[in-house]
Design an enzyme around this catalytic site. Structure first.
Site, mmCIF file in Angstrom:
data_model
loop_
_atom_site.group_PDB
_atom_site.id
_atom_site.type_symbol
_atom_site.label_atom_id
_atom_site.label_comp_id
_atom_site.label_asym_id
_atom_site.label_seq_id
_atom_site.Cartn_x
_atom_site.Cartn_y
_atom_site.Cartn_z
ATOM 1 C CB ILE A 66 -0.947 -0.001 1.217
ATOM 2 C CG1 ILE A 66 -1.894 1.210 1.187
ATOM 3 C CG2 ILE A 66 -0.200 -0.083 2.535
ATOM 4 C CD1 ILE A 66 -2.971 1.180 2.279
ATOM 5 C CB SER A 67 1.294 4.017 -2.389
ATOM 6 O OG SER A 67 1.572 3.274 -3.540
ATOM 7 C CD GLN A 68 5.974 8.270 1.672
ATOM 8 O OE1 GLN A 68 6.711 7.746 0.829
ATOM 9 N NE2 GLN A 68 6.306 9.340 2.347
#
Length: 218
Positions: A66-68
């Site tokens: 899950i992206s920053q």
């Protein structure tokens, strides 16, 4: 396991997260509000619940992350979406980025190549909040020609080069945001389709994404 309650503490941590990405340079208040409205801990295993609002990426399985939140906000801001536009997302992952787009009242078509992740998000109860969100299992390099053209395309994995088929699924005047590069660091590009065969490129900051891979993976 995941939990779907949203406590005062989690809302407070989310507000701190929004303040931190605003300080890092995100100026689009609609994007900041979308990040603030979405409980990020819903998208993560309960093992990460205590740190879900730290501004960093976390593993979600199948070698994906899950992206920053800052990266999600940065890409979304560059995309310059407007309500009711049709947006193609390449790389559903946890569906967090897709929900941020859906929160901005666009029609989201999102593709995932990892069957296990696709099946997980298909059963994700939070997605029922967004009737404007559609999930597809397939190869991101192919896009969704049946539903093209799109106003905007967002690629959430590192492409070694710009996928030609995606360029031609943009409307004239449409924009694609994509991290390009085959090593650990990629350059964020925004590509605007100016005509049938004319494309304008703008170059932005460097990021690090998982690689964009071809084909479906069962």
């Amino acid at each position: 396991m995941r939990r779907y309650d949203d406590t005062y503490k989690q809302k407070g941590l989310r507000k701190q997260l929004v303040d931190s990405i605003r300080q890092k340079g995100i100026t689009d208040e609609n994007v900041l509000q979308a990040i603030g409205n979405i409980p990020r801990h819903y998208f993560l295993d309960t093992a990460f619940e205590g740190i879900a609002y730290e501004d960093r990426a976390f593993p979600i399985g199948e070698g994906q992350t899950i992206s920053q939140p800052y990266t999600v906000a940065y890409q979304t801001q560059l995309l310059e979406v407007r309500p009711y536009e049709k947006v193609l997302e390449i790389g559903t992952g946890s569906a967090y980025q897709a929900c941020v787009l859906a929160e901005l009242k666009v029609s989201v078509y999102t593709i995932e190549r990892q069957k296990k992740l696709f099946e997980t998000v298909k059963e994700f109860p939070f997605k029922t909040k967004y009737p404007n969100l559609r999930f597809f299992y397939g190869d991101g390099y192919e896009g969704l020609p049946t539903y093209a053209p799109f106003d905007k395309i967002l690629v959430t994995a590192a492409a070694p080069q710009i996928p030609e088929k995606l360029l031609h699924q943009l409307k004239i005047g449409g924009k694609m945001v994509i991290p390009v590069g085959s090593h650990d660091i990629q350059r964020m590009l925004r590509i605007t389709r100016m005509g049938e065969t004319e494309f304008d490129q703008e170059f932005f900051d460097n990021f690090s994404f998982v690689p964009m891979l071809a084909g479906k993976k069962g």
